[in-house]
Design a protein around this motif. Structure first.
Motif, PDB file in Angstrom:
ATOM      1  N   UNK A  36       0.895  -1.320  -0.045  1.00  0.00           N
ATOM      2  CA  UNK A  36       0.133  -0.170   0.000  1.00  0.00           C
ATOM      3  C   UNK A  36       0.696   1.307   0.053  1.00  0.00           C
ATOM      4  N   UNK A  37       2.036   1.194   0.913  1.00  0.00           N
ATOM      5  CA  UNK A  37       2.970   2.335   0.755  1.00  0.00           C
ATOM      6  C   UNK A  37       3.477   2.695  -0.418  1.00  0.00           C
ATOM      7  N   UNK A  38       3.979   1.555  -1.119  1.00  0.00           N
ATOM      8  CA  UNK A  38       4.707   1.834  -2.238  1.00  0.00           C
ATOM      9  C   UNK A  38       3.650   2.235  -3.573  1.00  0.00           C
ATOM     10  N   UNK A  39       2.341   1.774  -3.325  1.00  0.00           N
ATOM     11  CA  UNK A  39       1.397   2.082  -4.409  1.00  0.00           C
ATOM     12  C   UNK A  39       0.759   3.627  -4.158  1.00  0.00           C
ATOM     13  N   UNK A 118      12.831  -4.376  -2.114  1.00  0.00           N
ATOM     14  CA  UNK A 118      11.994  -3.560  -1.088  1.00  0.00           C
ATOM     15  C   UNK A 118      11.851  -2.309  -1.692  1.00  0.00           C
ATOM     16  N   UNK A 119      11.178  -1.731  -2.635  1.00  0.00           N
ATOM     17  CA  UNK A 119      10.917  -0.495  -2.713  1.00  0.00           C
ATOM     18  C   UNK A 119      10.226   0.220  -1.971  1.00  0.00           C
ATOM     19  N   UNK A 120       9.660  -0.063  -1.079  1.00  0.00           N
ATOM     20  CA  UNK A 120       8.929   0.595   0.138  1.00  0.00           C
ATOM     21  C   UNK A 120       9.912   1.262   0.849  1.00  0.00           C
ATOM     22  N   UNK A 121      11.102   0.828   0.888  1.00  0.00           N
ATOM     23  CA  UNK A 121      12.133   1.498   1.846  1.00  0.00           C
ATOM     24  C   UNK A 121      12.394   3.008   1.468  1.00  0.00           C
ATOM     25  N   UNK A 122      12.628   3.094   0.149  1.00  0.00           N
ATOM     26  CA  UNK A 122      12.993   4.604  -0.430  1.00  0.00           C
ATOM     27  C   UNK A 122      11.508   5.392  -0.284  1.00  0.00           C
ATOM     28  N   UNK A 123      10.351   4.829  -0.250  1.00  0.00           N
ATOM     29  CA  UNK A 123       9.139   5.454  -0.493  1.00  0.00           C
ATOM     30  C   UNK A 123       8.814   6.026   1.106  1.00  0.00           C
ATOM     31  N   UNK A 124       9.051   5.329   2.252  1.00  0.00           N
ATOM     32  CA  UNK A 124       9.121   5.712   3.475  1.00  0.00           C
ATOM     33  C   UNK A 124      10.102   6.874   3.708  1.00  0.00           C
ATOM     34  N   UNK A 125      11.447   6.677   3.344  1.00  0.00           N
ATOM     35  CA  UNK A 125      12.378   7.604   3.763  1.00  0.00           C
ATOM     36  C   UNK A 125      12.269   8.808   3.130  1.00  0.00           C
ATOM     37  N   UNK A 126      11.480   8.960   1.838  1.00  0.00           N
ATOM     38  CA  UNK A 126      11.434   9.999   1.087  1.00  0.00           C
ATOM     39  C   UNK A 126      10.075  10.797   1.557  1.00  0.00           C
ATOM     40  N   UNK A 127       9.325   9.907   2.405  1.00  0.00           N
ATOM     41  CA  UNK A 127       8.128  10.786   2.807  1.00  0.00           C
ATOM     42  C   UNK A 127       8.453  11.666   3.809  1.00  0.00           C
ATOM     43  N   UNK A 128       7.872  12.997   3.605  1.00  0.00           N
ATOM     44  CA  UNK A 128       7.999  13.920   4.648  1.00  0.00           C
ATOM     45  C   UNK A 128       7.466  13.723   5.993  1.00  0.00           C
ATOM     46  N   UNK A 129       6.238  13.170   5.987  1.00  0.00           N
ATOM     47  CA  UNK A 129       5.688  12.922   7.313  1.00  0.00           C
ATOM     48  C   UNK A 129       5.962  11.545   7.794  1.00  0.00           C
ATOM     49  N   UNK A 130       6.812  10.956   7.389  1.00  0.00           N
ATOM     50  CA  UNK A 130       7.239   9.270   7.964  1.00  0.00           C
ATOM     51  C   UNK A 130       7.635   9.598   9.495  1.00  0.00           C
ATOM     52  N   UNK A 131       7.432   8.605  10.490  1.00  0.00           N
ATOM     53  CA  UNK A 131       7.848   8.870  11.631  1.00  0.00           C
ATOM     54  C   UNK A 131       9.264   9.227  11.638  1.00  0.00           C
TER      55      UNK A 131
END
Length: 219
Positions: A36-39, A118-131
């Motif tokens: 879901x995060x990746x998509x 694990x493409x979600x790894x960069x998705x989370x790292x690049x998200x401005x509001x990730x914990x």
């Protein structure tokens, strides 16, 4: 005296089975969250969407995670641990004896493979509001890997000043991250072509600094 099944406290095996089922459920939810995060990206994702992706009710999800942030933190911690384990064998002294093209293959290929899986790894790292906890752990891993790279550069070219080693390692990671985004944006043969372009870029940058063939090991 050998313990028999009858000697064990009643119900001892059941909690272990429950724990195993709970861990499988957690992994199921984390896998669904990664999809879901990746998509959709982290900001647009919801616990309802994650539960739906996992094929469970929102109530089941809340038995294990109180909110989306907790899911992201757990997912990020597991991925960071996997990356630490996978990349911990990179930049070892043995690599200093390899010609530059072989060294790049040995280092770049597993790093690209991990991120492609694990493409979600960069998705989370690049998200401005990730914990923040996740970004802190990622930053700590990045610092550790860069320090290992600086040590490797020193083994290859011990006469290189310390500040130049730091700048070189910093530039290498910057080039890698930029190239990795292009790699992940493509698939199949085009992805493979961008991997080769990434290696060529790093080779072109590093060759004048550490040499293109066998390390010089100049005093």
């Amino acid at each position: 005296m050998t313990e028999t099944k009858a000697d064990r406290p009643a119900g001892e095996a059941k909690p272990r089975r429950r724990q195993a089922r709970g861990e499988r459920r957690i992994q199921q939810l984390l896998d669904a969250a990664a999809d879901v995060f990746s998509r959709t990206g982290y900001a647009a994702a919801s616990t309802n969407a994650i539960a739906r992706e996992a094929g469970v009710s929102p109530g089941t999800l809340y038995q294990f995670f109180p909110n989306k942030e907790a899911i992201a933190v757990e997912l990020g911690q597991r991925l960071t641990h996997q990356m630490r384990e996978a990349h911990g064998v990179l930049f070892t002294p043995e690599y200093a004896s390899l010609p530059l093209p072989e060294m790049l293959d040995s280092v770049i290929d597993p790093m690209v493979e991990f991120n492609c899986q694990n493409p979600v790894f960069l998705t989370l790292i690049h998200s401005g509001d990730v914990p923040g906890l996740m970004t802190e752990e990622h930053d700590a891993l990045h610092v550790a890997l860069q320090a290992r790279l600086e040590e490797l550069i020193e083994l290859i070219q011990p006469a290189l000043p310390a500040d130049r080693r730091t700048r070189t390692a910093t530039m290498v990671f910057s080039l890698f991250k930029a190239g990795l985004e292009l790699v992940l944006a493509h698939e199949g043969e085009e992805r493979d072509a961008y991997v080769e372009e990434l290696k060529a870029s790093l080779h072109g940058y590093l060759a004048p600094i550490i040499g293109a063939g066998m390390p010089s090991r100049a005093p």
